[in-house]
Design a protein around this motif. Sequence first.
Motif, PDB file in Angstrom:
ATOM      1  N   LYS A 184      63.818  32.075  64.960  1.00  0.00           N
ATOM      2  CA  LYS A 184      62.615  31.243  64.809  1.00  0.00           C
ATOM      3  C   LYS A 184      61.671  31.419  65.993  1.00  0.00           C
ATOM      4  N   ARG A 223      56.497  38.217  51.460  1.00  0.00           N
ATOM      5  CA  ARG A 223      56.608  36.948  52.178  1.00  0.00           C
ATOM      6  C   ARG A 223      58.101  36.760  52.429  1.00  0.00           C
ATOM      7  N   ILE A 235      63.213  41.213  58.734  1.00  0.00           N
ATOM      8  CA  ILE A 235      62.081  40.369  58.357  1.00  0.00           C
ATOM      9  C   ILE A 235      60.769  41.008  58.801  1.00  0.00           C
ATOM     10  N   LEU A 268      64.157  37.912  50.711  1.00  0.00           N
ATOM     11  CA  LEU A 268      65.128  37.101  51.452  1.00  0.00           C
ATOM     12  C   LEU A 268      66.070  38.009  52.232  1.00  0.00           C
ATOM     13  N   ILE A 323      57.746  32.212  59.981  1.00  0.00           N
ATOM     14  CA  ILE A 323      58.670  32.576  58.882  1.00  0.00           C
ATOM     15  C   ILE A 323      59.526  31.371  58.503  1.00  0.00           C
ATOM     16  N   THR A 324      59.838  31.258  57.214  1.00  0.00           N
ATOM     17  CA  THR A 324      60.765  30.213  56.753  1.00  0.00           C
ATOM     18  C   THR A 324      62.191  30.701  56.955  1.00  0.00           C
ATOM     19  N   PHE A 325      62.972  29.913  57.702  1.00  0.00           N
ATOM     20  CA  PHE A 325      64.387  30.233  57.915  1.00  0.00           C
ATOM     21  C   PHE A 325      65.258  29.102  57.366  1.00  0.00           C
ATOM     22  N   TYR A 326      66.398  29.465  56.831  1.00  0.00           N
ATOM     23  CA  TYR A 326      67.385  28.499  56.351  1.00  0.00           C
ATOM     24  C   TYR A 326      68.646  28.687  57.174  1.00  0.00           C
ATOM     25  N   TYR A 351      63.427  35.939  44.026  1.00  0.00           N
ATOM     26  CA  TYR A 351      62.959  36.910  45.021  1.00  0.00           C
ATOM     27  C   TYR A 351      62.768  38.295  44.395  1.00  0.00           C
ATOM     28  N   PHE A 383      58.119  37.449  47.177  1.00  0.00           N
ATOM     29  CA  PHE A 383      59.089  36.900  48.132  1.00  0.00           C
ATOM     30  C   PHE A 383      60.281  37.833  48.355  1.00  0.00           C
ATOM     31  N   GLU A 391      61.742  35.615  54.008  1.00  0.00           N
ATOM     32  CA  GLU A 391      62.464  34.437  54.488  1.00  0.00           C
ATOM     33  C   GLU A 391      63.820  34.905  55.019  1.00  0.00           C
ATOM     34  N   SER A 451      57.888  41.992  56.142  1.00  0.00           N
ATOM     35  CA  SER A 451      56.533  41.432  56.288  1.00  0.00           C
ATOM     36  C   SER A 451      55.519  42.571  56.347  1.00  0.00           C
TER      37      SER A 451
END
Length: 199
Positions: free
Chosen positions: A80, A65, A56, A45, A86-89, A102, A43, A67, A60
Amino acid sequence: MLPEETAARYDRIAQWWQIQHQNSQYGIAQLRHAVKFSDKKDFALDVGCGSSGRFISILSECGFRAEGLDVSEKMIDLAKQLHPNITFYQANICDWNPPKFYNLIVAWDSTFHLPLEMQEPVMKKLCDALEPEGVLLFTCGGGNRSGTISGTFQGQDFEYSTLGTNAFLEILNKHECNCLHLEYDQYPENHVYIIAQKV
Ligand SMILES: C[S@@+](CC[C@H](N)C(=O)[O-])C[C@H]1O[C@@H](n2cnc3c(N)ncnc32)[C@H](O)[C@@H]1O
């Protein structure tokens, strides 16, 4: 400046940022340099990922992976759209609790917007969120004085804070991270990037 105010300003330029930075090479060589130090590629970040998700894409491509996290809602919405898998926060890094560890964390030109008093706790948080031998890449203001400056960018007023490079190195050491690389990459601009690795 509070992160919520910084977010509101980035909301206003999120579209411009995406168009301008989607294919930008700014910081990419430095990211690739950091990736070389990371043997494990599980992972990753991107803190303050912006609307283009350009880091990102590279992460990738390198097998992570990836985020993304950003305090600006508009930046995250646009990112997005470009990277639906992709996971976004959407979160302020000051309040966010990392849900996992990570192998690589990048904070390119993002944590320099934190209120000065949040620099140390956020650096600790990023160090603590690394796997053993995980790699951290971040930028900061150079020199050895701590302080905050203001600047206008794309018609928006922003603030930039730094603890000074020696203080950042001390924080990294205190949280079990060793500095692998420190460079004034835009000299004579007072811009520094640091790569560190968790023991
Ligand atoms: C100068 S842009 C850099 C974007 C991206 N790293 C790049 O280089 O393309 C700074 C980004 O950091 C984000 N940011 C600033 N303060 C933040 C905070 N407290 N938490 C999360 N993101 C933040 C902003 O919303 C913005 O998207």
